[in-house]
Design a protein around this motif. Sequence first.
Motif, PDB file in Angstrom:
ATOM      1  N   LEU A   1       0.793  -1.248  -0.150  1.00 33.74           N
ATOM      2  CA  LEU A   1       0.020   0.124   0.131  1.00 33.74           C
ATOM      3  C   LEU A   1       0.642   1.284   0.232  1.00 33.74           C
ATOM      4  CD1 LEU A   1      -2.900  -1.004   2.810  1.00 33.74           C
ATOM      5  CD2 LEU A   1      -2.817  -0.934   0.110  1.00 33.74           C
ATOM      6  N   ASN A   2       1.962   1.168   0.823  1.00 34.72           N
ATOM      7  CA  ASN A   2       2.548   2.514   0.874  1.00 34.72           C
ATOM      8  C   ASN A   2       3.665   2.663  -0.104  1.00 34.72           C
ATOM      9  OD1 ASN A   2       4.650   1.067   2.134  1.00 34.72           O
ATOM     10  ND2 ASN A   2       4.073   1.641   4.102  1.00 34.72           N
TER      11      ASN A   2
ATOM     12  N   LYS B   1      -7.768  -0.382  -6.269  1.00 35.02           N
ATOM     13  CA  LYS B   1      -7.623  -1.991  -6.027  1.00 35.02           C
ATOM     14  C   LYS B   1      -8.281  -2.317  -4.668  1.00 35.02           C
ATOM     15  CE  LYS B   1      -3.136  -2.290  -7.719  1.00 35.02           C
ATOM     16  NZ  LYS B   1      -2.020  -3.081  -7.717  1.00 35.02           N
ATOM     17  N   GLN B   2      -8.268  -1.565  -3.794  1.00 38.22           N
ATOM     18  CA  GLN B   2      -8.614  -2.030  -2.427  1.00 38.22           C
ATOM     19  C   GLN B   2     -10.317  -1.997  -2.687  1.00 38.22           C
ATOM     20  OE1 GLN B   2      -6.716  -2.917  -0.276  1.00 38.22           O
ATOM     21  NE2 GLN B   2      -4.966  -2.236  -1.940  1.00 38.22           N
ATOM     22  N   TYR B   3     -10.848  -0.960  -3.410  1.00 42.50           N
ATOM     23  CA  TYR B   3     -12.299  -0.796  -3.480  1.00 42.50           C
ATOM     24  C   TYR B   3     -12.518  -2.210  -4.319  1.00 42.50           C
ATOM     25  CZ  TYR B   3     -16.095   0.011  -6.446  1.00 42.50           C
ATOM     26  OH  TYR B   3     -17.177  -0.239  -7.373  1.00 42.50           O
ATOM     27  N   ALA B   4     -11.853  -2.401  -5.351  1.00 46.61           N
ATOM     28  CA  ALA B   4     -12.288  -3.573  -6.159  1.00 46.61           C
ATOM     29  C   ALA B   4     -12.255  -4.731  -5.298  1.00 46.61           C
ATOM     30  CB  ALA B   4     -11.072  -3.908  -7.477  1.00 46.61           C
ATOM     31  N   ALA B   5     -11.380  -5.049  -4.408  1.00 48.84           N
ATOM     32  CA  ALA B   5     -11.383  -6.210  -3.521  1.00 48.84           C
ATOM     33  C   ALA B   5     -12.744  -6.194  -2.598  1.00 48.84           C
ATOM     34  CB  ALA B   5     -10.137  -6.238  -2.986  1.00 48.84           C
ATOM     35  N   GLY B   6     -13.287  -5.309  -2.890  1.00 45.46           N
ATOM     36  CA  GLY B   6     -14.536  -5.112  -1.529  1.00 45.46           C
ATOM     37  C   GLY B   6     -13.827  -4.427  -0.157  1.00 45.46           C
TER      38      GLY B   6
END
Lengths: 473, 252
Positions: B26-27, B213-218
């Motif tokens: 992430l970072n 990508k975080q959103y895509a993973a739910g």
Amino acid sequence: MVQSYRSSNKTIYKEDACMSKTRKKIKKMVALISCVAMLIAVFPGCANQKTAAPDKNAPAQSDGTQNQTPAAPDKKVTLTLLIGNQTTLDGLKGVMEAIEKKYNIATEIELRPGGAEGDNVVKTRLATGDMADLCFYNSGSLFQVLNPEQNFVDLTNEPFMSNVLDFFKSTVSANEKVYGIPANTVMSGGWLYNKKVYAELGLSVPKTWDELLANCEKIKGAGKTAVIGSYKDDWTSQLILLADYFNVQAQVPNFAADYTANKAKFATTPAALRGFEKLYEINKKGYMNKDFLATTYDAALKMLAEGTGVHYPMLSTSVSNIEANFPDKVNDIGFFAQPGDSADKNGLTVWTPEGIYISKNSKNIEAAKKWAEFFVSQEGIAAYVSKQKPGGPFAIKGATLPDDVFPAVKDVIQYFDAGNTAPALEFLSPIKGPNLPQICVEVGSGLKAPSVAAQEYDRDVEKQAKQLGFPGW
Amino acid sequence: MTRWTLTDWQFIGFENYITFLSEPSLNIGFRNTIIYAVLTCGLKVIFGFLLGTFLCTNIKTKDYLRSVVFFPNLLSTIAVGVAFGSMMHPSQGLINKALAAVGIIGPDWLGNTKLALLSVIFVDVWKGVGVATVIFIAGIMSIPQQYYEALMIDGGGSFEKFWHITLPLSRPAMNSVIILALIGGLRSFDLIWTMTKGGPGFTTDLIASIIYKQYAAGFYGLSTAGNVILFIIVSIIAFPLYRFLTKSEVDL
């Protein structure tokens, strides 16, 4: 002279001021009207949606009276099916035609992208209540994320569900309710290989990992690409890791349960770590094509069909894609399971097929159920097989495969007949970290050591389990 | 602050923020985003300014050249990304084939982990320099001609013209370009997504693509936290910079 000029100038100014006032008024009016117009344009947009459904059926009624076949109900219904654009559609279309003939239920296909982008389309459409009548989507861990109880119609008690094999049902169930029918044949993860090149170089199908590496060495020596990498489509990078699961469970039988319960980790289970190591090894030994980071799935299949690449770790159903693009080459393609470290434990990792789910918001649930009933009947299978050669066995009771299946599929069926199969981890556990494709790309291109990657993946998994609220994390 | 799905939520305090800041996948985005924003911004200012000055001189094909410079900006970013993505293919791409024709073996533009981000930056500059140029042209054209005349009477040459008049007096234009390009760079997403999807691995991930990508993973909670962080970063960088830049402007 000067004065008169000035005064005339003044009157002009006055007129100007007048003009600008009226202009301002006009401007205000225009702005107001356009605002109102926009609002009006928005509202009927909503209203239209509501009236659209009966409208659709209106012209169909006249169709129905023209239709003389007694089996067909008098109303023509059109269902929509949302499906990924990388799916081979021939078989599905065959079934759809048969359904339209028999029940007068037409099916309209809506395409969405595959991979993560497709997931987003599905999730967004579910969240906004805008899902198509039928939704074609993965079973197993990805299906669990969709909140099935809220979004899909419960099919547990439908009589036709008795046609579906139990192992498939378990992957489309939530809280012991079944939501989907198998949309496809069972897939297997392993290695597609070019038989022609194997014959030329005098190679035999490897039973252990070392034999596979020895084969690769010879192929490399012959100046061909031993293992095709297609990391531009990053999902393809996971295959070596995921297809290794048969070998994992052969050594650690309860890995899936422990893994789900937060007791076993990839980094601390040597058998599971092997998957990452294998991925790393293939790259380190230089068996891959040079441009593997820029190669796409389609390009990889082309390499395999033409024999410039010899092995491709992939799902067995890809032979259907090869047939679509290179019909004369498909008989050159064979398939073997990813070998483990010893020859006597050699078996296949199986992917259960995608499911087709009925949206709860659908206005034609009854028609959709009829559709599903036909789809899992023997008639449905016959219609499917007539248009597309199956890429593996069906998950439907009593379904037999025709004799003229592809050689690669014959290879697959051998493992099924011998009983040497295990489902992939993602069908045994709802947990699958979303970053796995990227992590596999990193390992598979040598950027990250397997042990580091396994640790990182464990963290990724933890994140998913926490975010989605699984018990025990 | 919460872990939520569309129907359910649970309060977990700052855990999402901590996860976002502590995880390497992430970072890595922070470093990349800063590099991306600063480099695209810097290059756009330099090239935009040079092109702007050049296109304000008396050359015959001035109008034509101005439209040529602005042209890439008319294209959709997605189209540009896809086109360059295939042009930068290591063995079948147009760029490397052209290089091979003159005997140079081109690198793997988007596959090489050290080069991939720079390749995307290059495309972003190519596409965005048109706007910068237009702003600079407007700025330079608004400099009164008298200053130049005065300089000529005092015996200054064209370099002095550039250095003592054009450069300091187009500062307002430059400030707009810097702010616009920097904010654009910090929140850039579409180009990187179409060209590399953050890959190979995570090497070209920007904050925006990570959030996606975080959103895509739910992981809605985590992606919300990411957006808040992005907003804070953009504000922290943009506001002080804006104040600093406007303070140091020279009055006409």
